[in-house]
Design a protein around this motif. Structure first.
Motif, short mmCIF file in Angstrom:
data_model
loop_
_atom_site.label_atom_id
_atom_site.label_comp_id
_atom_site.label_asym_id
_atom_site.label_seq_id
_atom_site.Cartn_x
_atom_site.Cartn_y
_atom_site.Cartn_z
N UNK A 7 8.88 3.71 -2.42
CA UNK A 7 10.26 3.36 -2.11
C UNK A 7 10.44 1.89 -2.49
N UNK A 8 11.34 1.62 -3.40
CA UNK A 8 11.40 0.32 -4.06
C UNK A 8 11.51 -0.85 -3.08
N UNK A 9 12.44 -0.75 -2.13
CA UNK A 9 12.65 -1.90 -1.25
C UNK A 9 11.47 -2.09 -0.29
N UNK A 10 10.81 -0.98 0.11
CA UNK A 10 9.63 -1.11 0.97
C UNK A 10 8.47 -1.68 0.16
N UNK A 11 8.34 -1.26 -1.09
CA UNK A 11 7.30 -1.82 -1.96
C UNK A 11 7.48 -3.32 -2.11
N UNK A 12 8.72 -3.78 -2.20
CA UNK A 12 8.96 -5.22 -2.34
C UNK A 12 8.49 -5.98 -1.10
N UNK A 13 8.60 -5.34 0.07
CA UNK A 13 8.15 -5.98 1.31
C UNK A 13 6.63 -5.90 1.43
N UNK A 14 6.09 -4.70 1.26
CA UNK A 14 4.66 -4.51 1.48
C UNK A 14 3.81 -5.13 0.38
N UNK A 15 4.40 -5.31 -0.79
CA UNK A 15 3.65 -5.90 -1.90
C UNK A 15 3.19 -7.31 -1.63
N UNK A 16 3.84 -7.99 -0.72
CA UNK A 16 3.44 -9.35 -0.34
C UNK A 16 3.05 -9.44 1.13
N UNK A 17 2.89 -8.30 1.76
CA UNK A 17 2.54 -8.29 3.19
C UNK A 17 1.09 -8.72 3.35
N UNK A 18 0.79 -9.66 4.23
CA UNK A 18 -0.58 -10.15 4.36
C UNK A 18 -1.57 -9.10 4.82
N UNK A 19 -1.10 -8.04 5.47
CA UNK A 19 -2.00 -7.00 5.96
C UNK A 19 -2.01 -5.77 5.05
N UNK A 20 -0.84 -5.32 4.62
CA UNK A 20 -0.73 -4.04 3.91
C UNK A 20 -0.57 -4.17 2.40
N UNK A 21 -0.67 -5.35 1.84
CA UNK A 21 -0.41 -5.49 0.41
C UNK A 21 -1.40 -4.72 -0.46
N UNK A 22 -2.60 -4.45 0.05
CA UNK A 22 -3.59 -3.68 -0.72
C UNK A 22 -3.72 -2.25 -0.23
N UNK A 23 -2.78 -1.79 0.58
CA UNK A 23 -2.86 -0.46 1.18
C UNK A 23 -1.80 0.48 0.61
N UNK A 24 -2.16 1.74 0.46
CA UNK A 24 -1.20 2.80 0.14
C UNK A 24 -0.95 3.55 1.44
N UNK A 25 0.27 3.46 1.96
CA UNK A 25 0.57 3.94 3.30
C UNK A 25 1.44 5.19 3.24
N UNK A 26 1.04 6.20 4.00
CA UNK A 26 1.82 7.43 4.13
C UNK A 26 2.25 7.60 5.58
N UNK A 27 3.43 8.20 5.77
CA UNK A 27 3.81 8.79 7.04
C UNK A 27 3.85 10.29 6.80
N UNK A 28 3.01 11.05 7.52
CA UNK A 28 2.79 12.45 7.19
C UNK A 28 3.06 13.37 8.37
N UNK A 29 3.45 14.59 8.07
CA UNK A 29 3.51 15.64 9.06
C UNK A 29 2.12 16.23 9.22
N UNK A 30 1.64 16.32 10.45
CA UNK A 30 0.34 16.92 10.73
C UNK A 30 0.55 18.27 11.40
N UNK A 31 -0.29 19.23 11.06
CA UNK A 31 -0.13 20.58 11.61
C UNK A 31 -0.94 20.79 12.88
N UNK A 32 -1.63 19.75 13.32
CA UNK A 32 -2.36 19.81 14.59
C UNK A 32 -2.31 18.43 15.23
N UNK A 33 -2.75 18.34 16.46
CA UNK A 33 -2.70 17.08 17.19
C UNK A 33 -3.46 15.98 16.45
#
Length: 217
Positions: A52-78
Motif C-alpha cells: 500500500x503506497x502510503x503505508x510503504x512511504x511510512x514504514x520505509x523509513x520506520x526505525x523498527x519496521x523498515x526492514x520488515x514485510x508485514x501482513x495482517x492476516x485472517x487465521x482459521x484457528x486461535x
C-alpha cells in the motif's frame, strides 16, 4: 431513519475519500487502507502493508519496521494457541546446541530434534507476550538469514500479525528487537482498525503512531 443515516454516510464517504480508497474486513475487524490493494488470496485473506503506497512511504523509513514485510492476516484457528507452542518436532535447546550469538534472555529457544543447527524458534517466557519467532541461519556464515514473527492482535484472536525479517541482527546483539517489532506491528494495526469508528473513516491517511493500547509484558 437508520437507513437514511447510512445512505448519507455512504454519500459523504464517497466524496471524502481519495479515488479507489477502501476498507478491508478480516474476521470481525475492519481496516482502513486508503487505496485499492493488489490481488488477495481468497482462501487466506491478508493485507500486505508494504504493498500500500502510503503505508510503504511510512514504514520505509520506520526505525523498527523498515526492514520488515508485514501482513495482517485472517487465521482459521486461535492465534494465541498457535503462538504459545514451538513448531511440531522441535525440542528445547540447551546451551550446547545454540551458538552464542543466538542466545536471548527471557526466551525459550527450540530447534529440530536432529541437530541441524540451521533453524530456531524463540518463545517468550512470559505467556502473555503473544508471539512466536521462527528463524533460519545462513549457510555461508553463522548469522540469521530470515526470521518470521507471528503475533496476536488483541481485538480478535483470529487475526494474525506477521513480519518477515530479512537478515535481522543477531539476537544477542539486539535483545529487544523481536519485542520492538511486535509492539510496532500492533500499533500500526490498531491505527488502521476503524471497526468502532466507521462513521469517522479518515479522509487522509492516519498517523501510524500513538495507537498501541498495551505494551508487551
Amino acid at each position: 431513519m437508520i437507513h437514511r443515516l447510512l445512505s448519507v454516510w455512504v454519500f459523504i464517504a464517497a466524496f471524502a475519500l481519495p479515488a479507489g480508497a477502501q476498507t478491508v474486513e478480516l474476521s470481525t475487524r475492519t481496516f482502513w487502507v486508503g487505496e485499492r490493494r493488489r490481488t488477495i488470496d481468497g482462501d487466506t485473506p491478508f493485507i500486505v502493508l508494504r504493498e500500500i503506497d502510503w503505508i510503504e512511504a511510512v514504514l520505509g523509513t520506520d526505525p523498527v519496521l523498515q526492514d520488515a514485510v508485514v501482513h495482517i492476516e485472517l487465521a482459521h484457528m486461535s492465534v494465541a494457541d498457535t503462538v504459545a507452542f514451538p513448531y511440531p518436532g522441535e525440542v528445547l535447546l540447551g546451551p550446547d546446541r545454540l551458538p552464542q550469538q543466538f542466545h536471548l534472555p527471557d526466551y525459550r529457544i527450540y530447534g529440530p530434534e536432529v541437530a541441524t543447527g540451521k533453524s530456531f524458534t524463540y518463545l517468550p517466557t512470559d505467556p502473555d507476550a503473544g508471539f512466536r519467532v521462527g528463524c533460519g541461519e545462513r549457510n555461508d556464515v553463522r548469522h540469521m538469514s530470515v526470521c518470521v514473527i507471528n503475533a496476536t492482535y488483541s481485538p480478535d484472536d483470529h487475526i494474525r500479525l506477521k513480519a518477515r525479517l530479512y537478515f535481522p541482527p543477531d539476537p544477542a546483539d539486539a535483545p529487544t528487537y523481536f519485542r520492538d517489532v511486535v509492539e510496532r506491528m500492533r500499533e500500526v494495526a490498531h491505527c488502521l482498525d476503524v471497526t468502532e469508528d466507521l462513521v469517522e473513516i479518515p479522509a487522509v491517511p492516519p498517523e501510524l503512531t500513538g495507537c498501541l493500547l498495551e505494551p508487551i509484558p
